[in-house]
Design a protein around this motif. Structure first.
Motif, PDB file in Angstrom:
ATOM      1  N   ARG A 148      -6.866   4.273  12.164  1.00 51.44           N
ATOM      2  CA  ARG A 148      -6.923   3.589  10.873  1.00 51.44           C
ATOM      3  C   ARG A 148      -5.755   3.990   9.969  1.00 51.44           C
ATOM      4  O   ARG A 148      -5.727   3.629   8.794  1.00 51.44           O
ATOM      5  N   SER A 149      -4.832   4.764  10.493  1.00 48.23           N
ATOM      6  CA  SER A 149      -3.635   5.133   9.731  1.00 48.23           C
ATOM      7  C   SER A 149      -2.427   5.064  10.647  1.00 48.23           C
ATOM      8  O   SER A 149      -2.536   5.199  11.870  1.00 48.23           O
ATOM      9  N   THR A 150      -1.258   4.882  10.042  1.00 52.01           N
ATOM     10  CA  THR A 150      -0.004   4.766  10.790  1.00 52.01           C
ATOM     11  C   THR A 150       0.934   5.877  10.352  1.00 52.01           C
ATOM     12  O   THR A 150       1.150   6.079   9.148  1.00 52.01           O
TER      13      THR A 150
ATOM     14  N   MET B 169       0.838  -1.193   0.000  1.00 52.83           N
ATOM     15  CA  MET B 169       0.000   0.000   0.000  1.00 52.83           C
ATOM     16  C   MET B 169       0.879   1.251   0.000  1.00 52.83           C
ATOM     17  O   MET B 169       1.739   1.410   0.862  1.00 52.83           O
ATOM     18  N   LYS B 170       0.709   2.103  -0.982  1.00 50.28           N
ATOM     19  CA  LYS B 170       1.469   3.345  -1.065  1.00 50.28           C
ATOM     20  C   LYS B 170       1.047   4.290   0.052  1.00 50.28           C
ATOM     21  O   LYS B 170      -0.131   4.422   0.364  1.00 50.28           O
TER      22      LYS B 170
ATOM     23  N   LEU C 199     -13.683   5.655   7.930  1.00 48.28           N
ATOM     24  CA  LEU C 199     -12.546   5.868   7.038  1.00 48.28           C
ATOM     25  C   LEU C 199     -11.325   6.321   7.832  1.00 48.28           C
ATOM     26  O   LEU C 199     -11.469   6.913   8.911  1.00 48.28           O
ATOM     27  N   PRO C 200     -10.112   6.096   7.316  1.00 44.68           N
ATOM     28  CA  PRO C 200      -8.950   6.779   7.882  1.00 44.68           C
ATOM     29  C   PRO C 200      -9.209   8.283   7.857  1.00 44.68           C
ATOM     30  O   PRO C 200      -9.655   8.823   6.839  1.00 44.68           O
TER      31      PRO C 200
ATOM     32  N   LYS D 252       0.543   5.836   6.394  1.00 43.88           N
ATOM     33  CA  LYS D 252       0.099   4.610   5.738  1.00 43.88           C
ATOM     34  C   LYS D 252      -1.331   4.350   6.158  1.00 43.88           C
ATOM     35  O   LYS D 252      -1.621   4.264   7.357  1.00 43.88           O
ATOM     36  N   LEU D 253      -2.240   4.246   5.193  1.00 40.81           N
ATOM     37  CA  LEU D 253      -3.647   4.072   5.498  1.00 40.81           C
ATOM     38  C   LEU D 253      -3.938   2.603   5.765  1.00 40.81           C
ATOM     39  O   LEU D 253      -3.539   1.721   5.001  1.00 40.81           O
ATOM     40  N   GLY D 254      -4.651   2.328   6.867  1.00 43.52           N
ATOM     41  CA  GLY D 254      -4.985   0.971   7.233  1.00 43.52           C
ATOM     42  C   GLY D 254      -6.218   0.462   6.531  1.00 43.52           C
ATOM     43  O   GLY D 254      -6.916   1.204   5.863  1.00 43.52           O
TER      44      GLY D 254
END
Length: 232
Positions: free
Chosen positions: A202-204, A1-2, A151-152, A230-232
């Motif tokens: 939901r994101s890192t 995942m980009k 959503l993220p 980075k979106l989970g």
């Protein structure tokens, strides 16, 4: 995942530290940051017709960005100066404006944006300068972000909070993680973290920082901040 890069920037109506209005310098800084999504504050002139500080033709011809279409005023780009810019190839699935409780005109913007096969919800804001309404404004944004599709979610903007962890910062921290970007105000000699980026679980967070180029130190009294997620 980009991963995606987000940024927040108070452009002070494109008036630089030399007191000259120069939207081309703002675009130079935006192109340097090379973010996928950018929340701008003070992107419209304060008086009169509140026209956009960066003319639409200039944004189109000298950047890779388009504004999220808020459909509020024909001459301005944003809502109470708040604008969300996205890559020209990004899909804007939804957008809205938020009316924030205030004594002086304040607002926030929201967009659901499709990028690289994923969707992210972004809020841009510029909170109260006096401090009397910031916590109520933060509560309004938190409430709005809690509704809708799971959503993220990223919250960005100039929070105008000088304390390290009190006031609206403590309120946001109950729901979101802060990217420790660094001091962004004043651009020539940064002493305060007025500009902030927050993200949900939901994101890192991969990386973050303050963009401190020579152009950024001239273009506005705030430096832009950025975060890689980075979106989970």
């Amino acid at each position: 995942m980009k991963s995606i890069r987000v940024a927040s920037y108070n452009i002070r109506k494109a008036i630089g530290t030399d007191r000259r209005r120069n939207p081309e310098r703002i675009l130079e800084v935006l192109n340097e940051i090379d973010a996928d999504i950018i929340a701008l504050q003070e992107a419209d002139r304060r008086f009169g017709v509140r026209s956009a500080a960066i003319p639409a033709w200039l944004l189109e011809s000298q950047s890779s960005y388009k504004p999220v279409p808020l459909n509020v005023q024909s001459d301005s780009m944003g809502w109470h100066g708040n604008v969300i810019l996205v890559r020209k190839h990004a899909d804007v699935a939804a957008h809205d404006v938020l009316h924030l409780p205030c004594l002086e005109p304040r607002g926030a913007t929201m967009a659901e944006i499709g990028l690289y096969g994923r969707k992210v919800r972004v809020f841009g804001m510029h909170l109260d300068l006096s401090g009397l309404w910031r916590r109520r404004q933060a509560a309004a944004v938190i409430h709005a972000a809690a509704h809708g599709e799971a959503l993220p979610t990223v919250l960005m903007g100039d929070l105008n909070e000088w304390s390290a962890n009190r006031g609206c910062l403590a309120d946001f921290a109950r729901h979101y993680s802060f990217a420790p970007c660094g001091r962004s105000f004043h651009a020539r000699r940064p002493v305060a973290r007025l500009d902030r980026i927050m993200h949900c679980t939901r994101s890192t967070l991969l990386d973050c920082g303050v963009h401190e180029s020579a152009a950024a130190r001239r273009a506005s009294d705030h430096l832009p901040i950025w975060a890689e997620l980075k979106l989970g």
